[in-house]
Write a protein that holds these residues in place. Sequence first.
Motif, PDB file in Angstrom:
ATOM      1  N   ALA A  23       0.765  -1.096   0.104  1.00 43.19           N
ATOM      2  CA  ALA A  23       0.156  -0.012  -0.126  1.00 43.19           C
ATOM      3  C   ALA A  23       0.787   1.252  -0.064  1.00 43.19           C
ATOM      4  N   GLN A  24       1.921   1.422   0.777  1.00 44.04           N
ATOM      5  CA  GLN A  24       2.706   2.526   0.764  1.00 44.04           C
ATOM      6  C   GLN A  24       3.473   2.663  -0.544  1.00 44.04           C
ATOM      7  N   ILE A  25       4.036   1.813  -0.964  1.00 47.02           N
ATOM      8  CA  ILE A  25       4.671   2.048  -2.302  1.00 47.02           C
ATOM      9  C   ILE A  25       3.555   2.376  -3.698  1.00 47.02           C
ATOM     10  N   SER A  26       2.669   1.579  -3.387  1.00 51.85           N
ATOM     11  CA  SER A  26       1.432   1.989  -4.326  1.00 51.85           C
ATOM     12  C   SER A  26       1.003   3.507  -4.238  1.00 51.85           C
ATOM     13  N   LYS A  27       0.701   3.748  -3.103  1.00 54.67           N
ATOM     14  CA  LYS A  27       0.365   5.095  -2.728  1.00 54.67           C
ATOM     15  C   LYS A  27       1.361   6.180  -3.113  1.00 54.67           C
ATOM     16  N   SER A  28       2.505   6.164  -3.041  1.00 56.28           N
ATOM     17  CA  SER A  28       3.776   6.876  -3.749  1.00 56.28           C
ATOM     18  C   SER A  28       3.743   7.084  -5.039  1.00 56.28           C
ATOM     19  N   VAL A  29       3.351   6.014  -5.684  1.00 52.66           N
ATOM     20  CA  VAL A  29       3.405   6.076  -7.210  1.00 52.66           C
ATOM     21  C   VAL A  29       2.161   6.624  -7.818  1.00 52.66           C
ATOM     22  N   VAL A  30       1.006   6.161  -7.162  1.00 54.52           N
ATOM     23  CA  VAL A  30      -0.258   6.538  -7.691  1.00 54.52           C
ATOM     24  C   VAL A  30      -0.637   7.952  -7.230  1.00 54.52           C
ATOM     25  N   ASN A  37      -1.887   1.637 -13.376  1.00 60.59           N
ATOM     26  CA  ASN A  37      -1.637   0.796 -14.349  1.00 60.59           C
ATOM     27  C   ASN A  37      -0.279  -0.043 -14.207  1.00 60.59           C
ATOM     28  N   THR A  38       0.552   0.706 -13.563  1.00 60.33           N
ATOM     29  CA  THR A  38       2.021   0.450 -13.785  1.00 60.33           C
ATOM     30  C   THR A  38       2.080  -0.444 -12.396  1.00 60.33           C
ATOM     31  N   VAL A  39       1.319  -0.142 -11.465  1.00 59.59           N
ATOM     32  CA  VAL A  39       1.359  -1.193 -10.190  1.00 59.59           C
ATOM     33  C   VAL A  39       0.506  -2.430 -10.701  1.00 59.59           C
ATOM     34  N   ARG A  40      -0.459  -2.136 -11.349  1.00 59.99           N
ATOM     35  CA  ARG A  40      -1.198  -3.616 -11.810  1.00 59.99           C
ATOM     36  C   ARG A  40      -0.254  -4.337 -12.587  1.00 59.99           C
ATOM     37  N   GLU A  41       0.506  -3.751 -13.502  1.00 62.39           N
ATOM     38  CA  GLU A  41       1.388  -4.450 -14.230  1.00 62.39           C
ATOM     39  C   GLU A  41       2.507  -5.439 -13.568  1.00 62.39           C
ATOM     40  N   GLY A  42       2.878  -4.520 -12.328  1.00 61.63           N
ATOM     41  CA  GLY A  42       3.909  -5.325 -11.667  1.00 61.63           C
ATOM     42  C   GLY A  42       3.235  -6.432 -10.752  1.00 61.63           C
ATOM     43  N   TYR A  49      -5.681   1.775  -2.762  1.00 64.69           N
ATOM     44  CA  TYR A  49      -4.317   1.137  -3.361  1.00 64.69           C
ATOM     45  C   TYR A  49      -4.325  -0.390  -3.062  1.00 64.69           C
ATOM     46  N   GLY A  50      -4.865  -0.830  -2.147  1.00 63.92           N
ATOM     47  CA  GLY A  50      -5.069  -2.482  -2.016  1.00 63.92           C
ATOM     48  C   GLY A  50      -5.754  -2.852  -3.130  1.00 63.92           C
ATOM     49  N   ILE A  51      -6.788  -2.448  -3.717  1.00 60.39           N
ATOM     50  CA  ILE A  51      -7.736  -2.786  -4.587  1.00 60.39           C
ATOM     51  C   ILE A  51      -6.835  -3.184  -5.931  1.00 60.39           C
ATOM     52  N   LEU A  52      -5.836  -2.671  -6.166  1.00 59.51           N
ATOM     53  CA  LEU A  52      -5.057  -2.810  -7.530  1.00 59.51           C
ATOM     54  C   LEU A  52      -4.509  -4.297  -7.254  1.00 59.51           C
ATOM     55  N   TYR A  53      -3.986  -4.567  -6.067  1.00 59.48           N
ATOM     56  CA  TYR A  53      -3.479  -6.061  -5.803  1.00 59.48           C
ATOM     57  C   TYR A  53      -4.667  -6.852  -6.269  1.00 59.48           C
ATOM     58  N   CYS A  54      -5.721  -6.629  -5.602  1.00 59.41           N
ATOM     59  CA  CYS A  54      -7.085  -7.610  -5.617  1.00 59.41           C
ATOM     60  C   CYS A  54      -7.440  -7.791  -7.001  1.00 59.41           C
ATOM     61  N   GLN A  55      -7.410  -6.768  -7.821  1.00 60.29           N
ATOM     62  CA  GLN A  55      -7.827  -6.821  -9.245  1.00 60.29           C
ATOM     63  C   GLN A  55      -6.872  -7.807 -10.073  1.00 60.29           C
ATOM     64  N   MET A  56      -5.687  -7.928  -9.770  1.00 61.41           N
ATOM     65  CA  MET A  56      -4.859  -8.428 -10.799  1.00 61.41           C
ATOM     66  C   MET A  56      -4.517  -9.939 -10.388  1.00 61.41           C
ATOM     67  N   ILE A  57      -4.285  -9.997  -9.107  1.00 60.00           N
ATOM     68  CA  ILE A  57      -3.487 -11.270  -8.598  1.00 60.00           C
ATOM     69  C   ILE A  57      -4.203 -12.628  -9.070  1.00 60.00           C
ATOM     70  N   ASP A  58      -5.247 -12.813  -8.734  1.00 60.77           N
ATOM     71  CA  ASP A  58      -5.794 -14.233  -9.008  1.00 60.77           C
ATOM     72  C   ASP A  58      -5.796 -14.622 -10.447  1.00 60.77           C
ATOM     73  N   PRO A  59      -6.390 -13.775 -11.513  1.00 62.08           N
ATOM     74  CA  PRO A  59      -6.484 -14.015 -12.665  1.00 62.08           C
ATOM     75  C   PRO A  59      -4.991 -14.334 -13.154  1.00 62.08           C
ATOM     76  N   ALA A  60      -4.128 -13.306 -12.695  1.00 61.86           N
ATOM     77  CA  ALA A  60      -2.614 -13.462 -13.283  1.00 61.86           C
ATOM     78  C   ALA A  60      -1.883 -14.949 -12.771  1.00 61.86           C
ATOM     79  N   VAL A  61      -2.101 -15.332 -11.444  1.00 62.40           N
ATOM     80  CA  VAL A  61      -1.765 -16.383 -11.017  1.00 62.40           C
ATOM     81  C   VAL A  61      -2.166 -17.755 -11.873  1.00 62.40           C
ATOM     82  N   ALA A  62      -3.491 -17.705 -12.172  1.00 64.31           N
ATOM     83  CA  ALA A  62      -4.317 -18.712 -12.721  1.00 64.31           C
ATOM     84  C   ALA A  62      -3.710 -18.845 -14.207  1.00 64.31           C
TER      85      ALA A  62
END
Length: 233
Positions: free
Chosen positions: A96-103, A112-117, A189-202
């Motif tokens: 969250a702290q890293i995402s907040k600084s960037v966003v 979008n950059t955080v989501r890509e990571g 900021y946390g939602i950026l992780y939630c939106q990407m993680i499970d589809p990406a792992v799968a």
Amino acid sequence: MGKQKINIPPVSMYAITAKLFTHVEKSVVSAFGEKGKTLIQQGVGNFGYKDAEEIGKQATVDGENHRLFNYIPNDHQTQNQYEDQTIYALMAKLFAQISKSVVDRFGEKGENTVREGVRTFGEERGRGIAQRARANGEDNTRENYLTNYDMGRSELFNFTTDYKENEIEQNFTVCPFGQQWADDDMHKYGILYCQMIDPAVAQGYNPDFEVEHEKYILKEGNCHFRFKLEDKK
């Protein structure tokens, strides 16, 4: 008598946290260069150098090569801020702290950059799950996905899993990541992780996997997933 399955322990949460940092950092620096490095440094500092250092140390012990140490001064002389927190909470706070600084600096492009990571992090983990299955002589099918998952499910998660025709349905009502972001008012900021993680792992596990994630703990109060993968005829 069937072949006995070998025991592959879960990947440590310290290693997973450091891996996430490495992927997000790479995405941010690729997009924003030196400005990105400065923002990453700011995020790590806001999280706390001592806590970040201890994550990095344990991740190294657990075999994870990472970039976290690049952002922690050797002479920082800081103290722990979160001694009583679980590694799940620490991972959420650091992200969250890293995402907040960037966003906060780059807005939608930063999001979008955080989501890509998160996407590349998730896909790498998914490939590792497929590798775990292969080590046991199993294909990367729907049935073998969760049984070879890389992250241990602690009692901090509350969820149900239903195997149905051509899909797995999961519903999470308690998640330590989502709870921490909610507690810290870091939903954005946390939602950026939630939106990407499970589809990406799968996707990393099997490119034919389709994931529907239409409800989020940070929005609706529960995370609902449908992991769809048809059996090959």
